[in-house]
Design an enzyme around this catalytic site. Structure first.
Site, mmCIF file in Angstrom:
data_model
loop_
_atom_site.group_PDB
_atom_site.id
_atom_site.type_symbol
_atom_site.label_atom_id
_atom_site.label_comp_id
_atom_site.label_asym_id
_atom_site.label_seq_id
_atom_site.Cartn_x
_atom_site.Cartn_y
_atom_site.Cartn_z
ATOM 1 C CG ASN A 166 -9.589 -0.933 2.062
ATOM 2 O OD1 ASN A 166 -9.140 -2.047 2.300
ATOM 3 N ND2 ASN A 166 -9.461 0.071 2.911
ATOM 4 C CD GLU A 167 -10.120 -1.624 6.494
ATOM 5 O OE1 GLU A 167 -10.059 -0.461 6.960
ATOM 6 O OE2 GLU A 167 -9.309 -2.513 6.792
ATOM 7 C CE1 TYR A 184 -3.116 -5.228 9.548
ATOM 8 C CE2 TYR A 184 -5.262 -4.156 9.618
ATOM 9 C CZ TYR A 184 -4.121 -4.511 8.915
ATOM 10 O OH TYR A 184 -3.990 -4.175 7.594
ATOM 11 C CD GLU A 189 -2.853 1.187 2.414
ATOM 12 O OE1 GLU A 189 -3.718 2.072 2.466
ATOM 13 O OE2 GLU A 189 -2.800 0.250 3.234
ATOM 14 C CD GLU A 248 -6.084 -4.027 4.942
ATOM 15 O OE1 GLU A 248 -5.841 -3.625 6.107
ATOM 16 O OE2 GLU A 248 -6.583 -3.312 4.066
ATOM 17 C CG ASN A 295 -7.660 2.902 5.390
ATOM 18 O OD1 ASN A 295 -8.490 2.014 5.196
ATOM 19 N ND2 ASN A 295 -7.240 3.220 6.602
ATOM 20 C CD GLN A 315 0.854 -1.555 4.159
ATOM 21 O OE1 GLN A 315 1.785 -1.029 3.562
ATOM 22 N NE2 GLN A 315 -0.167 -0.845 4.581
#
Length: 498
Positions: A172-173, A244, A27, A292, A72, A349
């Site tokens: 995304n999200e 996460y 990213e 992710e 993001n 990442q």
């Protein structure tokens, strides 16, 4: 009980090992791209600016799939800024991470880098500030042979053959309040349906990922997936999951047991997707794209408002210890054990930002502790995943209750057996594996990622402090394999079958 017992039988399996389980994520965030994978002028960079040392480590790690460009970042990104001559590209404000984006690295550079690492792209489109048209245009630029506005522009940029990108994330999200251009579930579900329809008109062979909830703890979890999929179920192939696992946000035992939460999330998303299939009368079964996941001390991050406008700042550069490596190993084990329904997984990442690979501008690149369980699993998980029957001592956790100290998965590939095991406990764990259902096992090896100091880290000055090492004491006696797993460790046991 002070030891663990496992039973393996080739008649009971989860399914084949999917190549896409060993994915990563690049990213435009912090130093992941700039001074991470891309640093013109670095001693190890070629004329294209790509760091060869990072390419070599990525290949060694066994990365098969890479998600790009966000995250993001993608929800405010204009993909056209990252193609064509670099000297003509605009500098923009990235609203996701409050960064100055030069666009020196874009789609064309990413695809060049991806060929070097021999991995498959998972491309995300902006459904935050943009929509159907821009997503359709990007597919045309990337995948259409020629003779149209966007495909001819790609050819003009020196790329005569289509990139042939198969897998695409539809945003995304989108339920996250931090997301630029966030949507309600109904708004996003309709937009995802229309974007998917248009993208498939350009290239019918696409595989599409709808955005699931941003994480399991957000209030929209479950209801978001249900509503979104009622709109776009027939147009997509995957539903995403993100999570996460925080080493400082709770107790040590809770952190070491993080894979329990990943398992709960996977099973919850699958149950919701299958509910929608039943409601719609569809025989199609979606898979999960867990695109992710990683260990991240997220509770220490002050949020986007704590950042200043900079180009490639040093943000969220986590230093991982042995306990973090054990947790990452247990997360990989969880993905293997759910590979019948998890088709894609991307560790976030790749470089510098919560990453297995660290670099210094103009300086070295090195492997963090979490590099090693990923590399060992990607290299040796082959063939079929066996359904392991295990009994093990339990440890108390505040969040999950009693949790087994052992996390384990096994794969069988022709004449090779691989057992992946994490000891979450603070004491050595004797393990006995019943091999009666398998051919005779020989040539046993035991490799472990462990240290007397579970807080040990790899750093620029000591890059090889924690590495996989051979462990003593593993043996096979007829149809019984025994070994001792060090405290808080990731382990690989391998044997040849005859």
């Amino acid at each position: 009980m002070d030891s663990a017992k496992l039973t393996l039988d080739p008649a009971f399996e989860v399914g084949p090992v999917g190549k896409r389980l060993f994915g990563s994520f690049v990213e435009h965030m912090g130093r992941c791209v700039y001074t991470g994978v891309f640093e013109p002028g670095h001693p190890r960079a070629g004329e294209d600016g790509l760091r060869r040392d990072v390419i070599e480590l990525t290949r060694e790690m066994g990365v098969t799939t890479v998600r790009y460009p966000g995250g993001n970042f993608v929800s405010n990104y204009e993909w056209e800024d990252g193609v064509g001559p670099a000297s003509e590209r605009p500098t923009r404000l990235d609203l996701a991470w409050k960064q100055i984006e030069t666009n020196a690295f874009g789609l064309d550079e990413f695809m060049t880098w991806l060929r070097e690492v021999d991995a498959e792209p998972v491309m995300a489109v902006n459904l935050g500030t943009r929509g159907v048209k821009e997503a359709r245009d990007l597919v045309e630029y990337a995948n259409f042979p020629g003779g149209t506005r966007w495909s001819d522009l790609r050819i003009k940029h020196g790329v005569p053959e289509p990139y042939g990108i198969r897998v695409w994330c539809l945003g995304n999200e989108m339920d996250g309040p931090w997301q630029i251009g966030g949507k309600t579930a109904d708004e996003y579900g309709r937009l995802a349906y229309e974007a998917a329809k248009a993208m498939r008109r350009v290239d019918p062979g696409l595989e599409l990922i709808a955005c699931g909830s941003s994480n399991m703890r957000i209030p929209t979890f479950g209801s978001w997936e249900a509503t979104v999929l009622e709109h776009c179920y027939d147009q997509v192939d995957y539903i995403s999951a993100h999570s996460y696992y925080d080493p400082v946000g709770g107790g040590r035992a809770d952190f070491l047991a993080s894979a329990v939460e990943m398992e709960q999330q996977i099973e919850g998303v699958i149950a919701t997707a299958d509910h929608v299939a039943a409601k719609l009368g569809s025989g199609k079964r979606l898979k999960v794209s867990f695109d992710e996941w990683n260990v991240w001390s997220q509770s220490l991050f002050g949020g986007e408002n704590s950042l200043d406008w900079e180009h490639a700042p040093r943000i969220i550069e986590e230093e991982y210890d042995v306990a973090g490596a054990a947790v990452v190993g247990s997360l990989l084990i969880t993905l293997l054990n759910h590979a019948d329904r998890v088709g894609i997984a991307c560790q976030a990442q790749l470089a510098n930002v919560i990453a297995p690979i660290r670099t210094e501008p103009g300086g070295p690149a090195w492997r963090q502790t979490i590099f090693h369980p990923f590399a060992l699993t990607a290299a040796h998980a082959r063939g079929r995943i066996l359904r392991v029957q295990a009994t093990a001592p339990a440890m108390p956790t505040e969040r999950y209750g009693e949790v087994p100290v052992l996390a384990t998965a096994a794969t069988l590939d022709d004449d090779r057996l691989a057992v992946f095991a994490v000891n979450r406990g603070d004491r050595p764990l004797p393990v006995e594996i019943d091999l009666r259902g398998l051919p005779r096992a020989t040539d046993l090896s035991h490799v472990t990622v462990a240290d007397d100091d579970t807080g040990a880290r790899n750093t620029e000055s000591e890059p090889r402090r924690v590495e996989p090492r051979a462990a003593d004491g593993a043996k096979i006696d007829r149809d019984r394999l025994t070994a001792v797993l060090p405290p808080v460790s990731f382990n690989l046991l391998r044997a040849r079958l005859s």
